[in-house]
Design a protein around this motif. Structure first.
Motif, PDB file in Angstrom:
ATOM      1  N   CYS A 129       0.820  -1.206   0.000  1.00 21.91           N
ATOM      2  CA  CYS A 129       0.000   0.000   0.000  1.00 21.91           C
ATOM      3  C   CYS A 129       0.855   1.256   0.000  1.00 21.91           C
ATOM      4  CB  CYS A 129      -0.926  -0.023   1.214  1.00 21.91           C
ATOM      5  SG  CYS A 129      -2.130   1.325   1.257  1.00 21.91           S
ATOM      6  N   THR A 130       2.064   1.169   0.571  1.00 22.49           N
ATOM      7  CA  THR A 130       2.919   2.347   0.655  1.00 22.49           C
ATOM      8  C   THR A 130       3.278   2.879  -0.733  1.00 22.49           C
ATOM      9  OG1 THR A 130       4.828   0.858   0.839  1.00 22.49           O
ATOM     10  CG2 THR A 130       3.933   1.783   2.877  1.00 22.49           C
ATOM     11  N   ALA A 131       3.315   2.032  -1.748  1.00 25.71           N
ATOM     12  CA  ALA A 131       3.611   2.494  -3.105  1.00 25.71           C
ATOM     13  C   ALA A 131       2.515   3.425  -3.596  1.00 25.71           C
ATOM     14  CB  ALA A 131       3.755   1.297  -4.046  1.00 25.71           C
ATOM     15  N   TYR A 132       1.271   3.080  -3.334  1.00 30.41           N
ATOM     16  CA  TYR A 132       0.153   3.935  -3.709  1.00 30.41           C
ATOM     17  C   TYR A 132       0.186   5.247  -2.920  1.00 30.41           C
ATOM     18  CZ  TYR A 132      -2.086   0.075  -6.244  1.00 30.41           C
ATOM     19  OH  TYR A 132      -2.377  -0.928  -7.143  1.00 30.41           O
ATOM     20  N   GLN A 133       0.506   5.156  -1.653  1.00 28.62           N
ATOM     21  CA  GLN A 133       0.578   6.354  -0.822  1.00 28.62           C
ATOM     22  C   GLN A 133       1.685   7.292  -1.289  1.00 28.62           C
ATOM     23  OE1 GLN A 133       1.133   4.481   2.994  1.00 28.62           O
ATOM     24  NE2 GLN A 133      -1.057   4.228   3.353  1.00 28.62           N
ATOM     25  N   THR A 134       2.827   6.704  -1.635  1.00 25.97           N
ATOM     26  CA  THR A 134       3.947   7.505  -2.129  1.00 25.97           C
ATOM     27  C   THR A 134       3.566   8.193  -3.436  1.00 25.97           C
ATOM     28  OG1 THR A 134       5.572   6.032  -1.114  1.00 25.97           O
ATOM     29  CG2 THR A 134       6.346   7.433  -2.904  1.00 25.97           C
ATOM     30  N   ALA A 135       2.922   7.464  -4.325  1.00 21.56           N
ATOM     31  CA  ALA A 135       2.506   8.037  -5.604  1.00 21.56           C
ATOM     32  C   ALA A 135       1.479   9.141  -5.404  1.00 21.56           C
ATOM     33  CB  ALA A 135       1.939   6.941  -6.502  1.00 21.56           C
ATOM     34  N   LEU A 158       8.972   7.931 -11.138  1.00 20.49           N
ATOM     35  CA  LEU A 158       8.666   7.404  -9.811  1.00 20.49           C
ATOM     36  C   LEU A 158       8.095   5.990  -9.895  1.00 20.49           C
ATOM     37  CD1 LEU A 158       8.308   7.862  -6.724  1.00 20.49           C
ATOM     38  CD2 LEU A 158       5.995   8.669  -7.249  1.00 20.49           C
ATOM     39  N   CYS A 159       7.183   5.776 -10.840  1.00 22.56           N
ATOM     40  CA  CYS A 159       6.573   4.459 -10.994  1.00 22.56           C
ATOM     41  C   CYS A 159       7.619   3.384 -11.292  1.00 22.56           C
ATOM     42  CB  CYS A 159       5.539   4.488 -12.124  1.00 22.56           C
ATOM     43  SG  CYS A 159       4.014   5.362 -11.704  1.00 22.56           S
ATOM     44  N   ASN A 160       8.555   3.717 -12.154  1.00 24.13           N
ATOM     45  CA  ASN A 160       9.596   2.748 -12.498  1.00 24.13           C
ATOM     46  C   ASN A 160      10.503   2.460 -11.310  1.00 24.13           C
ATOM     47  OD1 ASN A 160      10.765   1.076 -14.578  1.00 24.13           O
ATOM     48  ND2 ASN A 160      12.535   2.464 -14.535  1.00 24.13           N
ATOM     49  N   LYS A 161      10.650   3.430 -10.448  1.00 17.23           N
ATOM     50  CA  LYS A 161      11.457   3.233  -9.237  1.00 17.23           C
ATOM     51  C   LYS A 161      10.715   2.343  -8.240  1.00 17.23           C
ATOM     52  CE  LYS A 161      13.637   5.810  -5.457  1.00 17.23           C
ATOM     53  NZ  LYS A 161      13.903   7.171  -4.894  1.00 17.23           N
ATOM     54  N   LEU A 162       9.404   2.598  -8.091  1.00 16.65           N
ATOM     55  CA  LEU A 162       8.616   1.837  -7.127  1.00 16.65           C
ATOM     56  C   LEU A 162       8.271   0.443  -7.619  1.00 16.65           C
ATOM     57  CD1 LEU A 162       6.085   4.629  -6.029  1.00 16.65           C
ATOM     58  CD2 LEU A 162       8.021   3.757  -4.703  1.00 16.65           C
ATOM     59  N   GLN A 163       8.034   0.328  -8.934  1.00 14.10           N
ATOM     60  CA  GLN A 163       7.634  -0.945  -9.522  1.00 14.10           C
ATOM     61  C   GLN A 163       8.247  -1.065 -10.908  1.00 14.10           C
ATOM     62  OE1 GLN A 163       6.028  -3.018  -7.715  1.00 14.10           O
ATOM     63  NE2 GLN A 163       5.224  -4.585  -9.074  1.00 14.10           N
ATOM     64  N   PRO A 164       9.516  -1.464 -11.010  1.00 12.44           N
ATOM     65  CA  PRO A 164      10.193  -1.545 -12.305  1.00 12.44           C
ATOM     66  C   PRO A 164       9.442  -2.408 -13.311  1.00 12.44           C
ATOM     67  CG  PRO A 164      11.753  -1.818 -10.502  1.00 12.44           C
ATOM     68  CD  PRO A 164      10.387  -1.866  -9.893  1.00 12.44           C
ATOM     69  N   SER A 165       9.270  -1.873 -14.522  1.00  7.25           N
ATOM     70  CA  SER A 165       8.545  -2.603 -15.558  1.00  7.25           C
ATOM     71  C   SER A 165       8.754  -1.906 -16.900  1.00  7.25           C
ATOM     72  CB  SER A 165       7.049  -2.652 -15.232  1.00  7.25           C
ATOM     73  OG  SER A 165       6.305  -3.147 -16.339  1.00  7.25           O
ATOM     74  N   PRO A 166       8.772  -2.650 -18.009  1.00  6.79           N
ATOM     75  CA  PRO A 166       8.879  -2.045 -19.347  1.00  6.79           C
ATOM     76  C   PRO A 166       7.648  -1.225 -19.707  1.00  6.79           C
ATOM     77  CG  PRO A 166       9.424  -4.394 -19.396  1.00  6.79           C
ATOM     78  CD  PRO A 166       8.814  -4.131 -18.066  1.00  6.79           C
ATOM     79  N   ILE A 167       6.566  -1.386 -18.947  1.00  6.56           N
ATOM     80  CA  ILE A 167       5.320  -0.706 -19.274  1.00  6.56           C
ATOM     81  C   ILE A 167       5.455   0.813 -19.206  1.00  6.56           C
ATOM     82  CG2 ILE A 167       4.365  -0.633 -16.936  1.00  6.56           C
ATOM     83  CD1 ILE A 167       1.657  -1.280 -18.084  1.00  6.56           C
ATOM     84  N   TRP A 168       6.331   1.295 -18.328  1.00  8.02           N
ATOM     85  CA  TRP A 168       6.447   2.748 -18.138  1.00  8.02           C
ATOM     86  C   TRP A 168       7.028   3.412 -19.374  1.00  8.02           C
ATOM     87  CZ3 TRP A 168       3.246   2.861 -14.560  1.00  8.02           C
ATOM     88  CH2 TRP A 168       3.289   1.976 -13.487  1.00  8.02           C
ATOM     89  N   LYS A 169       7.985   2.771 -20.020  1.00 12.04           N
ATOM     90  CA  LYS A 169       8.552   3.314 -21.247  1.00 12.04           C
ATOM     91  C   LYS A 169       7.513   3.344 -22.355  1.00 12.04           C
ATOM     92  CE  LYS A 169      12.462   2.899 -24.425  1.00 12.04           C
ATOM     93  NZ  LYS A 169      13.713   2.139 -24.755  1.00 12.04           N
ATOM     94  N   LYS A 170       6.704   2.303 -22.425  1.00 14.90           N
ATOM     95  CA  LYS A 170       5.650   2.233 -23.436  1.00 14.90           C
ATOM     96  C   LYS A 170       4.619   3.341 -23.215  1.00 14.90           C
ATOM     97  CE  LYS A 170       2.490  -1.053 -25.634  1.00 14.90           C
ATOM     98  NZ  LYS A 170       1.999  -2.463 -25.643  1.00 14.90           N
TER      99      LYS A 170
END
Length: 208
Positions: A3-9, A33-45
């Protein structure tokens, strides 16, 4: 996902709104920030979406709506609601506008947008970006899907609403009311009070 990821965002969205960050800069900051909290190729897309072009389209929608169906002066709060409509048999992310007479700047009431007094026929926006965010996020269902929808839909619309409140759209949003709040949020979730617009008092000039 914690939940802290959502709170941080959420706190980050609040900060970029308060800092008067532009839409492009705000989205770039959120993606980082999203890529830092939850690394994924989706952010670049997602970074390749035409956010500025969609902003212009949404501004045109809002302007035409307020001209065609202006709210009564008693409406003292606008709610830009995020929801999940079914379009052509598939879920997506959507945006609509309604207004309330229940906003009170002296009292915190999270339910003031409920039972709207302004519910125009043209309230539903057509946003290519919101649709693309949803479809990209859930193209391959994963732990990051809900997070991507939450952060980018809320962040994107909040940045746009903040631009409207501080730019050329402000007089149309405020109308002839003494004050009018502008908020963004999910129908069944978090929300942000973007601004409380007020009439500026103009001191009369005395001519001698």
């Amino acid at each position: 996902m914690k939940c802290t990821a959502y709170q941080t965002a959420y706190r980050h969205i609040e900060s970029i709104i308060q800092e008067r960050t532009s839409v492009s800069e705000g989205i770039a900051s959120l993606l980082q920030l999203c890529n830092k909290l939850q690394p994924s190729p989706i952010w670049k897309k997602l970074s390749t979406l035409n956010f500025e072009g969609d902003c212009r389209q949404l501004a045109h929608w809002l302007k035409q709506l307020l001209i065609a169906e202006p709210p009564e002066n008693e409406i003292n709060g606008f709610w830009f609601g995020l929801f999940n409509p079914i379009v052509d048999g598939e879920p997506t992310a959507g945006l609509y506008l309604c207004g309330s007479t229940r906003f009170d700047p002296k009292r915190e009431d999270p339910d003031w947008p409920c039972n709207p007094g302004y519910f125009p026929d043209g309230r539903y926006a057509d946003s290519t970006v919101l649709d693309s965010i949803y479809k990209t996020a859930y193209e391959k269902k994963s732990d990051v899907s809900n997070f991507a929808e939450y952060v980018l839909c809320l962040g994107y619309v909040s940045l746009i609403a903040a631009r409207w409140c501080r730019g050329a759209m402000q007089p149309m949003l405020l109308g002839n009311t003494p004050l009018r709040a502008v908020a963004v949020g999910f129908d069944s979730g978090d929300r942000l009070l973007i601004d409380v617009l007020r009439q500026q008092r103009r001191s009369a000039k005395r001519h001698r």
